[in-house]
Design a protein around this motif. Structure first.
Motif, PDB file in Angstrom:
ATOM      1  N   LYS A  76       0.821  -1.211   0.000  1.00 47.75           N
ATOM      2  CA  LYS A  76       0.000   0.000   0.000  1.00 47.75           C
ATOM      3  C   LYS A  76       0.858   1.265   0.000  1.00 47.75           C
ATOM      4  O   LYS A  76       0.530   2.253  -0.667  1.00 47.75           O
ATOM      5  N   ALA A  77       1.953   1.246   0.754  1.00 52.53           N
ATOM      6  CA  ALA A  77       2.798   2.437   0.901  1.00 52.53           C
ATOM      7  C   ALA A  77       3.875   2.562  -0.167  1.00 52.53           C
ATOM      8  O   ALA A  77       4.578   3.571  -0.219  1.00 52.53           O
ATOM      9  N   GLY A  78       4.040   1.560  -1.016  1.00 53.94           N
ATOM     10  CA  GLY A  78       5.089   1.609  -2.027  1.00 53.94           C
ATOM     11  C   GLY A  78       6.464   1.296  -1.486  1.00 53.94           C
ATOM     12  O   GLY A  78       7.483   1.709  -2.050  1.00 53.94           O
ATOM     13  N   VAL A  79       6.520   0.558  -0.379  1.00 58.35           N
ATOM     14  CA  VAL A  79       7.811   0.245   0.244  1.00 58.35           C
ATOM     15  C   VAL A  79       8.651  -0.658  -0.655  1.00 58.35           C
ATOM     16  O   VAL A  79       9.883  -0.507  -0.717  1.00 58.35           O
ATOM     17  N   TYR A  80       8.014  -1.595  -1.344  1.00 56.02           N
ATOM     18  CA  TYR A  80       8.787  -2.491  -2.220  1.00 56.02           C
ATOM     19  C   TYR A  80       9.535  -1.681  -3.282  1.00 56.02           C
ATOM     20  O   TYR A  80      10.697  -1.989  -3.600  1.00 56.02           O
ATOM     21  N   GLU A  81       8.898  -0.656  -3.812  1.00 55.41           N
ATOM     22  CA  GLU A  81       9.566   0.200  -4.798  1.00 55.41           C
ATOM     23  C   GLU A  81      10.728   0.950  -4.152  1.00 55.41           C
ATOM     24  O   GLU A  81      11.801   1.105  -4.767  1.00 55.41           O
ATOM     25  N   THR A  82      10.538   1.423  -2.916  1.00 58.94           N
ATOM     26  CA  THR A  82      11.629   2.114  -2.214  1.00 58.94           C
ATOM     27  C   THR A  82      12.814   1.188  -1.977  1.00 58.94           C
ATOM     28  O   THR A  82      13.972   1.571  -2.184  1.00 58.94           O
ATOM     29  N   LEU A  83      12.535  -0.041  -1.550  1.00 63.96           N
ATOM     30  CA  LEU A  83      13.603  -1.013  -1.325  1.00 63.96           C
ATOM     31  C   LEU A  83      14.370  -1.288  -2.615  1.00 63.96           C
ATOM     32  O   LEU A  83      15.593  -1.448  -2.603  1.00 63.96           O
ATOM     33  N   ASP A  84      13.660  -1.314  -3.704  1.00 63.31           N
ATOM     34  CA  ASP A  84      14.276  -1.629  -4.996  1.00 63.31           C
ATOM     35  C   ASP A  84      15.064  -0.453  -5.552  1.00 63.31           C
ATOM     36  O   ASP A  84      16.198  -0.609  -6.030  1.00 63.31           O
ATOM     37  N   GLN A  85      14.497   0.745  -5.460  1.00 66.70           N
ATOM     38  CA  GLN A  85      15.062   1.895  -6.163  1.00 66.70           C
ATOM     39  C   GLN A  85      16.013   2.741  -5.321  1.00 66.70           C
ATOM     40  O   GLN A  85      16.884   3.417  -5.867  1.00 66.70           O
ATOM     41  N   VAL A  86      15.864   2.714  -4.005  1.00 65.84           N
ATOM     42  CA  VAL A  86      16.647   3.615  -3.145  1.00 65.84           C
ATOM     43  C   VAL A  86      17.809   2.903  -2.466  1.00 65.84           C
ATOM     44  O   VAL A  86      18.938   3.422  -2.432  1.00 65.84           O
ATOM     45  N   TYR A  87      17.573   1.713  -1.949  1.00 65.05           N
ATOM     46  CA  TYR A  87      18.562   1.086  -1.069  1.00 65.05           C
ATOM     47  C   TYR A  87      19.629   0.317  -1.846  1.00 65.05           C
ATOM     48  O   TYR A  87      19.328  -0.440  -2.764  1.00 65.05           O
ATOM     49  N   ASP A  88      20.880   0.540  -1.428  1.00 62.49           N
ATOM     50  CA  ASP A  88      22.008  -0.182  -2.004  1.00 62.49           C
ATOM     51  C   ASP A  88      22.218  -1.524  -1.315  1.00 62.49           C
ATOM     52  O   ASP A  88      22.746  -2.456  -1.931  1.00 62.49           O
ATOM     53  N   ARG A  89      21.809  -1.606  -0.049  1.00 65.65           N
ATOM     54  CA  ARG A  89      21.996  -2.839   0.699  1.00 65.65           C
ATOM     55  C   ARG A  89      20.985  -2.899   1.843  1.00 65.65           C
ATOM     56  O   ARG A  89      20.554  -1.860   2.356  1.00 65.65           O
ATOM     57  N   LEU A 104       9.215 -14.550   3.840  1.00 69.80           N
ATOM     58  CA  LEU A 104       7.970 -14.266   4.558  1.00 69.80           C
ATOM     59  C   LEU A 104       7.390 -12.908   4.197  1.00 69.80           C
ATOM     60  O   LEU A 104       6.167 -12.727   4.203  1.00 69.80           O
ATOM     61  N   TYR A 105       8.231 -11.947   3.853  1.00 72.65           N
ATOM     62  CA  TYR A 105       7.736 -10.626   3.500  1.00 72.65           C
ATOM     63  C   TYR A 105       7.668 -10.417   1.989  1.00 72.65           C
ATOM     64  O   TYR A 105       7.455  -9.290   1.522  1.00 72.65           O
ATOM     65  N   GLY A 106       7.855 -11.501   1.225  1.00 68.87           N
ATOM     66  CA  GLY A 106       7.621 -11.471  -0.207  1.00 68.87           C
ATOM     67  C   GLY A 106       8.561 -10.580  -0.995  1.00 68.87           C
ATOM     68  O   GLY A 106       8.130  -9.869  -1.911  1.00 68.87           O
ATOM     69  N   LEU A 107       9.844 -10.623  -0.672  1.00 67.48           N
ATOM     70  CA  LEU A 107      10.800  -9.783  -1.390  1.00 67.48           C
ATOM     71  C   LEU A 107      11.227 -10.447  -2.693  1.00 67.48           C
ATOM     72  O   LEU A 107      11.719 -11.583  -2.677  1.00 67.48           O
ATOM     73  N   GLU A 159      13.567 -11.156  -6.105  1.00 67.14           N
ATOM     74  CA  GLU A 159      15.004 -11.399  -6.218  1.00 67.14           C
ATOM     75  C   GLU A 159      15.804 -10.107  -6.304  1.00 67.14           C
ATOM     76  O   GLU A 159      16.893  -9.997  -5.741  1.00 67.14           O
ATOM     77  N   ALA A 160      15.285  -9.105  -7.001  1.00 65.65           N
ATOM     78  CA  ALA A 160      16.007  -7.841  -7.153  1.00 65.65           C
ATOM     79  C   ALA A 160      16.270  -7.173  -5.806  1.00 65.65           C
ATOM     80  O   ALA A 160      17.254  -6.447  -5.643  1.00 65.65           O
ATOM     81  N   ILE A 161      15.400  -7.423  -4.834  1.00 63.70           N
ATOM     82  CA  ILE A 161      15.571  -6.852  -3.494  1.00 63.70           C
ATOM     83  C   ILE A 161      16.317  -7.817  -2.576  1.00 63.70           C
ATOM     84  O   ILE A 161      17.261  -7.426  -1.885  1.00 63.70           O
ATOM     85  N   SER A 162      15.910  -9.073  -2.582  1.00 65.12           N
ATOM     86  CA  SER A 162      16.537 -10.047  -1.671  1.00 65.12           C
ATOM     87  C   SER A 162      18.015 -10.246  -1.989  1.00 65.12           C
ATOM     88  O   SER A 162      18.800 -10.607  -1.111  1.00 65.12           O
ATOM     89  N   SER A 163      18.428  -9.987  -3.228  1.00 67.69           N
ATOM     90  CA  SER A 163      19.840 -10.133  -3.599  1.00 67.69           C
ATOM     91  C   SER A 163      20.717  -9.084  -2.911  1.00 67.69           C
ATOM     92  O   SER A 163      21.942  -9.239  -2.829  1.00 67.69           O
ATOM     93  N   LYS A 164      20.105  -8.021  -2.412  1.00 65.72           N
ATOM     94  CA  LYS A 164      20.852  -6.975  -1.701  1.00 65.72           C
ATOM     95  C   LYS A 164      20.889  -7.222  -0.195  1.00 65.72           C
ATOM     96  O   LYS A 164      21.413  -6.411   0.562  1.00 65.72           O
ATOM     97  N   MET A 165      20.324  -8.335   0.237  1.00 63.96           N
ATOM     98  CA  MET A 165      20.111  -8.588   1.660  1.00 63.96           C
ATOM     99  C   MET A 165      21.227  -9.421   2.272  1.00 63.96           C
ATOM    100  O   MET A 165      21.703 -10.380   1.671  1.00 63.96           O
ATOM    101  N   THR A 166      21.630  -9.056   3.485  1.00 60.87           N
ATOM    102  CA  THR A 166      22.612  -9.806   4.263  1.00 60.87           C
ATOM    103  C   THR A 166      22.050 -10.047   5.661  1.00 60.87           C
ATOM    104  O   THR A 166      21.638  -9.097   6.336  1.00 60.87           O
ATOM    105  N   TYR A 167      22.019 -11.307   6.087  1.00 60.85           N
ATOM    106  CA  TYR A 167      21.632 -11.634   7.464  1.00 60.85           C
ATOM    107  C   TYR A 167      22.878 -11.530   8.332  1.00 60.85           C
ATOM    108  O   TYR A 167      23.844 -12.262   8.133  1.00 60.85           O
TER     109      TYR A 167
END
Length: 405
Positions: free
Chosen positions: A158-171, A186-189, A191-199
């Motif tokens: 609803k808030a467009g957070v997925y677009e922010t995660l994709d377009q703004v964040y480097d990591r 679980l939060y439906g990220l 590949e374009a977003i989850s590939s920037k993720m580090t646990y």
């Protein structure tokens, strides 16, 4: 031997702090860890916490105070000052942050928890950084759990957070473990977003100590973070401790209302072995000495209690988010805490659980959680800062060539 030159020179932190102390404590822990290992580093922490000035901070950490708000519902906030509208507070906070970002021009901007900030207050800040400091790397730090997955997915869509995660964040850094709670799935990220993720593992100021606990005192410690909604937990702790004839210390927290604090003080006065403390900036020494700790399910408290190997009973918050309940159930399934849900007959149930936990010897030979989060966050930010400096040098070189021609 001289220490190798660090790429980390300027780090900007954002902590929206709309409820409790958790976000502030986590950001302070990260800042203190980074400053200890990087002598030329400067950090600016932008925080909405109304009690940030009650914490001692290193000399190279500057606090920028944002007008405070309080969460009153899911994605619903109000100004702590009734004279200010929520919209006015949001615009004021955003203006302060834009000016700070423009002046500081950080190598890395680490955003805590809220990808767009409180009510999207960070979106103009991102624009300022992209125009005035394009080499800045923008990084998101997420807790292990945000809320029930379906609610997070709906709110983010609803808030467009997925677009922010994709377009703004480097990591994106997750302060948790994919084995315990898989944020990406679980939060439906995508590949374009989850590939920037580090646990990174869990962020704790304390390292896990496998040696037997020493200097344990026969008392129950009750804590509830900032204390804004902790009266039920602390009241039940006083009742259960009195029924067991145990000494009890409860910390109300700096955000508890005067009405709730007064009621607890009157209640403690009827228990000859009870005492009330308002606030301790670092309760870890008391945590380590308590026979049992009763706490809500906040991220920082649980990580520190696990590291200190303190026998713990968790009574999690269940409104407006179920984040604490989800985390508490995960930790209980690992066998590292006992769990009681809030509600009817809480004091009676807590009395039985306290008696059981107090009599149980904890003999954990290996840590059940990866508590190496601070070191992994440091490595990730060092990598991003190196990228920032390469981009900055390329830009300066390009500008010099353009002027020369």
């Amino acid at each position: 031997m001289s220490q190798p030159l660090s790429n980390l020179r300027r780090v900007l932190l954002y902590s929206h702090d709309t409820y409790g102390l958790g976000h502030l404590r986590r950001n302070l822990a990260i800042a203190e860890h980074l400053l200890a290992g990087h002598p030329h580093l400067q950090i600016v922490l932008m925080t909405g916490s109304s009690v940030a000035d009650r914490f001692s901070t290193p000399s190279r950490l500057k606090i920028v105070q944002l007008p405070p708000v309080v969460k009153v519902g899911d994605e619903d906030y109000q100004s702590r000052d009734p004279r200010w509208s929520t919209d006015l507070v949001r615009r004021s906070r955003s203006a302060i942050m834009k000016d700070t970002a423009r002046r500081f021009q950080p190598d890395v901007f680490l955003v805590d928890h809220a990808p767009q900030g409180m009510k999207k207050e960070l979106l103009p800040v991102f624009e300022v950084l992209r125009s005035t400091s394009p080499a800045t790397r923008i990084v998101l730090g997420l807790r292990d759990v945000i809320d029930v997955p379906q609610i997070v997915r709906e709110n983010w869509a609803k808030a467009g957070v997925y677009e922010t995660l994709d377009q703004v964040y480097d990591r994106i850094l997750v302060y948790g473990s994919a084995e315990l709670f898989d944020v990406a799935t679980l939060y439906g990220l995508p590949e374009a977003i989850s590939s920037k993720m580090t646990y990174c593992g869990y962020v704790s100021r304390h390292h896990y100590d496998s040696s037997p606990r020493r200097d344990v005192d026969d008392f129950v410690l009750g804590i509830a973070g900032g204390g804004g909604d902790g009266a039920e937990v602390l009241s039940a702790t006083l009742v259960a401790s009195a029924a067991l004839g145990k000494r009890c210390v409860v910390m109300t927290g700096p955000l508890m209302s005067e009405q709730d604090r007064s009621a607890l003080t009157l209640q403690a006065a009827t228990h000859p072995l009870a005492s009330i403390l308002e606030f301790v900036t670092d309760p870890s020494e008391m945590m380590s000495r308590a026979q049992v700790v009763v706490t809500m399910g906040g991220y920082n408290s649980l990580c520190e209690l696990v590291a200190l190997r303190a026998p713990t009973v968790v009574i999690p918050r269940v409104h407006p988010r179920r984040e604490q309940a989800i985390r508490a159930k995960i930790f209980a399934q690992l066998g590292i805490v006992a769990l009681e849900m809030p509600g009817q007959d809480l004091a009676t149930r807590l009395q039985e659980t306290l008696a059981r936990v107090a009599e149980t010897e904890r003999d954990i030979l290996t840590p059940a959680l990866d508590l190496g989060g601070l070191g992994n966050v440091e490595k990730a930010l060092e990598t991003e800062a190196a990228t920032s400096r390469r981009h900055g040098n390329t830009q300066r070189s390009s500008q010099s060539t353009s002027k020369a021609s």
